[in-house]
Write an enzyme that holds these catalytic residues in place. Structure first.
Site, PDB file in Angstrom:
ATOM      1  N   ASP A  59     -62.354 -43.392 -43.709  1.00 17.44           N
ATOM      2  CA  ASP A  59     -63.351 -43.180 -42.658  1.00 17.44           C
ATOM      3  C   ASP A  59     -62.612 -42.599 -41.461  1.00 17.44           C
ATOM      4  OD1 ASP A  59     -65.724 -43.082 -41.309  1.00 17.44           O
ATOM      5  OD2 ASP A  59     -66.182 -45.222 -41.450  1.00 17.44           O
ATOM      6  N   ASP A  90     -68.537 -38.311 -37.319  1.00 16.64           N
ATOM      7  CA  ASP A  90     -69.941 -38.197 -36.948  1.00 16.64           C
ATOM      8  C   ASP A  90     -70.207 -39.015 -35.681  1.00 16.64           C
ATOM      9  OD1 ASP A  90     -69.212 -40.086 -39.087  1.00 16.64           O
ATOM     10  OD2 ASP A  90     -71.226 -40.897 -38.836  1.00 16.64           O
ATOM     11  N   CYS A 104     -71.055 -71.617 -58.217  1.00 14.22           N
ATOM     12  CA  CYS A 104     -70.546 -70.268 -58.452  1.00 14.22           C
ATOM     13  C   CYS A 104     -69.607 -70.310 -59.648  1.00 14.22           C
ATOM     14  CB  CYS A 104     -69.814 -69.782 -57.205  1.00 14.22           C
ATOM     15  SG  CYS A 104     -69.003 -68.195 -57.431  1.00 14.22           S
ATOM     16  N   CYS A 159     -67.263 -68.125 -60.279  1.00 12.88           N
ATOM     17  CA  CYS A 159     -66.024 -67.362 -60.086  1.00 12.88           C
ATOM     18  C   CYS A 159     -64.809 -68.280 -60.191  1.00 12.88           C
ATOM     19  CB  CYS A 159     -66.066 -66.601 -58.759  1.00 12.88           C
ATOM     20  SG  CYS A 159     -65.318 -67.457 -57.372  1.00 12.88           S
TER      21      CYS A 159
HETATM   22  N1  GUN Z   1     -69.127 -47.114 -40.707  1.00 14.66           N
HETATM   23  C1  GUN Z   1     -70.260 -47.810 -40.499  1.00 14.66           C
HETATM   24  N2  GUN Z   1     -71.249 -46.995 -40.068  1.00 14.66           N
HETATM   25  C2  GUN Z   1     -70.720 -45.753 -40.007  1.00 14.66           C
HETATM   26  C3  GUN Z   1     -71.255 -44.486 -39.628  1.00 14.66           C
HETATM   27  O1  GUN Z   1     -72.420 -44.333 -39.259  1.00 14.66           O
HETATM   28  N3  GUN Z   1     -70.387 -43.412 -39.699  1.00 14.66           N
HETATM   29  C4  GUN Z   1     -69.092 -43.563 -40.099  1.00 14.66           C
HETATM   30  N4  GUN Z   1     -68.315 -42.472 -40.164  1.00 14.66           N
HETATM   31  N5  GUN Z   1     -68.577 -44.747 -40.447  1.00 14.66           N
HETATM   32  C5  GUN Z   1     -69.390 -45.828 -40.405  1.00 14.66           C
HETATM   33 ZN    ZN Z   2     -67.056 -68.400 -56.136  1.00 15.11          ZN
END
Ligand code: GUN
Ligand code: ZN
Length: 641
Positions: free
Chosen positions: A88, A123, A273, A275
């Site tokens: 990201d 963005d 659970c 797991c």
């Molecule tokens: N992570 C959570 N929401 C967003 C988003 O709207 N854009 C980006 N690039 N990363 C995110």
């Molecule tokens: Zn668990």
């Protein structure tokens, strides 16, 4: 490369090829913070067989001790993971912490230079409460950056985010404009605040307006969707990629993720659970464990990955709607989301497979609102024809209806059209083996909402039918047994019109009709017209598969593009040999084709080349660059001049 393999609803099991391996969607990418590895990627790979993960290039970029090694050795070595790494861009940090100094193009180049497999544009994050004009100007900036970023992506796949706040016009605009750029992944962004405040109806609007305007051949990432309770609904809406930082964040403050919500470990009396973390441990033992946080994070990942597997299994089975209803009935806020999805029934119906291998299960009052019900009712109203003017309606009963009511029918007037007031709407007796009429399990006493909806449709249908409509009663019996004979001719006519379109039966069956039936079940297997095998009927769904002679009849009956997939001339010659139709060769197709439909494959001169089963809709066939559009069953040789 993004290729569709299996589908249900808008959900799809696809292969997404990246420089470091292939992701099978729907996929969950755990978030790795390169500064603090709570669970190492190596451990995730060993335990969960993760194919990919996501990390933040901005964190790497701004830390000197990370940036240089990343540029030198690459992000894979930095993190210690050989699979697919998505990065990201810092959008969220920039949004939460105010203006951080970050150049939108520099961060894209940086992601490329550290060898990210899927990078993300910087963005501009719009909040749900932002004004229309603010969101619009954010959007223009995002699109400007996306356009500029594409120039610098190099070999990296680039994710171009859809923004637009909660404004449907802006989401639509954002989605269609981002689709025109050379982005490889199209995340839906700006949704974290909606998920955190459980505004799922708004979330459904945002995702669906985006989906309706996105290029269908691009994988959709739902940014920040990390809670397993939402995965199935998001997958049903066509989201392919999820990312989870929730597993770590929630573990940090002692919370456990479950498919029906979140719970504090401190409040647990039991650990319900399966797991490996929970199994065989008491809440006290887990609380006292020196590695409690790590174990909670492991539990959260186990639950999350197990849910992804369940979703994939449900897609294979054609049971995703059932699964989503169960999940959404488990939480009132999610139910708001599911109810909102009804608004998009027409769009969902376009992607709804013709039939499924397993029966339709009525599991909640939402079941009646699945697109398959709407499709049956629409086709019944538009396509079913009967010459009879007297109508006798039987109540819902055991299936198949014609067998259950055989004795009663045999004592009723011959000129009557028989119906069953079924769950899906009035069912003519001759459609009683067709999906979903026969392939459905309905409780004896559905809920009041469903009963009301059934009777409202039934009433309006019979009102519009005209003629003399009566509900069956014993005193209708004439006393003298009438011979109704075999309903096979009516059956094949009715199914053909429902499946191929109004009037199809007149062209398919104009000649001497013969039937080959199963010795065991008595069901129709093959339909022979004037000695030619025209159609076969699939016992499991009650729909037809085409034989060349049937295809030729439909081809002559309907003008192009009806029922057709039109491919380039050269590849059409391969289809004649029985090879599948690849999406990249498709020039056009009937916009009414739904997945699972029997289709006519023709070349540019509308010459029949093959018959097969469509896997994609027209828009998908035109958009996808890889993968099969139609599974060819039989090639058809060119007729000599
Ligand atoms: N992570 C959570 N929401 C967003 C988003 O709207 N854009 C980006 N690039 N990363 C995110
Ligand atoms: Zn668990």
């Amino acid at each position: 490369m993004f290729e569709l393999k299996h589908r249900d609803g808008l959900a799809r099991i696809c292969r997404l090829e990246t420089a470091h391996g292939t992701l099978e969607t729907p996929v969950l990418l755990p978030v790795i913070n390169p500064n603090q590895l709570l669970i190492s990627p190596r451990e995730m790979k060993e335990t969960f067989k993760i194919e990919g993960l996501i990390t933040n290039s901005y964190i790497i970029f701004k830390n000197d001790h990370l940036r240089e090694p990343a540029l030198e050795k690459g992000v894979h070595e930095l993190i210690g993971f050989e699979g697919t790494i998505m990065t990201d861009s810092g959008t969220f940090q920039s949004h939460v912490y105010g203006d951080i100094e970050l150049d939108p193009i520099e961060i894209v180049k940086f992601q490329r230079d550290i060898g990210s497999d899927i990078g993300t544009i910087l963005d501009v994050f719009s909040e749900p409460d932002d004004s229309h004009s603010k969101v619009k100007s954010d959007l223009e900036e995002t699109l400007k950056r996306a356009k500029a970023s594409v120039e610098h992506k190099g070999d990296m796949l680039l994710a171009g985010t859809v923004q637009g706040g909660i404004f449907e016009d802006l989401r639509a605009e954002s989605a269609s404009r981002i689709s025109e750029l050379a982005c490889d992944v199209v995340p839906i962004g700006g949704v974290v605040p909606l998920m955190e405040s459980q505004r799922y109806a708004d979330l459904v609007n945002v995702v669906m307006t985006s989906k309706q305007n996105l290029d269908p051949s691009k994988p959709v990432h739902l940014f920040g969707c990390g809670h397993p309770m939402m995965f199935s609904l998001a997958a049903l809406m066509g989201c392919d990629i999820f990312d989870s930082s929730a597993y770590a964040k929630f573990a940090k403050n002692g919370r456990m993720l479950f498919v029906d919500g979140t719970r504090f470990l401190a409040e647990m009396k039991k650990l319900p659970c399966e797991c490996p973390v929970c199994y065989g441990r008491t809440p006290d033992e887990l609380t006292a464990h020196p590695e409690k946080e790590n174990l909670l994070a492991m539990h959260n990942l186990h639950v999350s990955f197990a849910e992804i597997k369940r979703i994939k299994q449900a897609i294979h089975e054609g049971r995703l709607w059932e699964m989503v209803e169960q999940r959404c009935r488990g939480h009132p806020k999610l139910l708001d989301g599911l109810k909102q999805l009804r608004k998009y029934k027409d769009f969902m119906e376009k992607h709804e497979p013709l039939s499924r291998e397993l029966a339709f299960l009525h599991t909640s009052p939402d079941s009646y609102h699945r697109p398959v019900v709407a499709r049956y009712q629409k086709r019944l109203a538009e396509r079913f024809e009967t010459s009879k003017t007297a109508h006798i309606v039987f109540p819902e009963s055991h299936k198949p209806y014609h067998r259950h009511y055989k004795d009663k029918m045999s004592q009723l007037p011959e000129n009557a059209q028989f119906w069953v007031d079924s769950y899906f709407g009035p069912a003519p007796m001759e459609l009683d083996e067709m999906y979903p009429i026969a392939q459905s399990v309905i409780p004896e006493h559905p809920d009041a909402e469903t009963i009301d909806a059934i009777s409202a449709f039934s009433k309006s249908f019979f009102d519009s039918l005209g003629g003399d409509v009566k509900h069956y009663s014993d005193d209708m019996k004439t006393g003298k047994p009438a011979h109704h004979g075999d309903i096979a001719p009516e059956r094949v006519r009715a199914v053909a019109d429902m499946q191929f379109g109004k009037g199809a039966s007149a062209f398919l069956f104009n000649g001497n009709l013969e039937f080959i039936k199963s010795k065991k079940t008595g069901k129709i297997r093959n339909v022979i017209v004037d000695g030619e095998h025209v159609l076969s009927m699939r016992a499991s769904t009650g729909f037809f598969t085409l034989k060349p002679s049937g295809a030729e009849r439909l081809h002559a009956a309907f003008p192009t593009p009806k029922l057709r997939v039109i491919t380039q001339n050269e590849p059409a010659e391969f289809n004649r040999e029985g090879k599948n139709v690849f999406a990249k060769f498709v020039l056009d197709a009937d916009p009414e084709i739904v997945p699972g439909d029997e289709v006519l494959i023709v070349n540019e001169s509308d010459e029949l080349a093959a018959i097969g089963r469509a896997l994609l809709t027209r828009d998908e066939m035109l958009a996808f660059k890889t993968g099969i559009a139609v599974k060819v069953r039989e090639g058809i040789q060119a007729r000599p001049e």
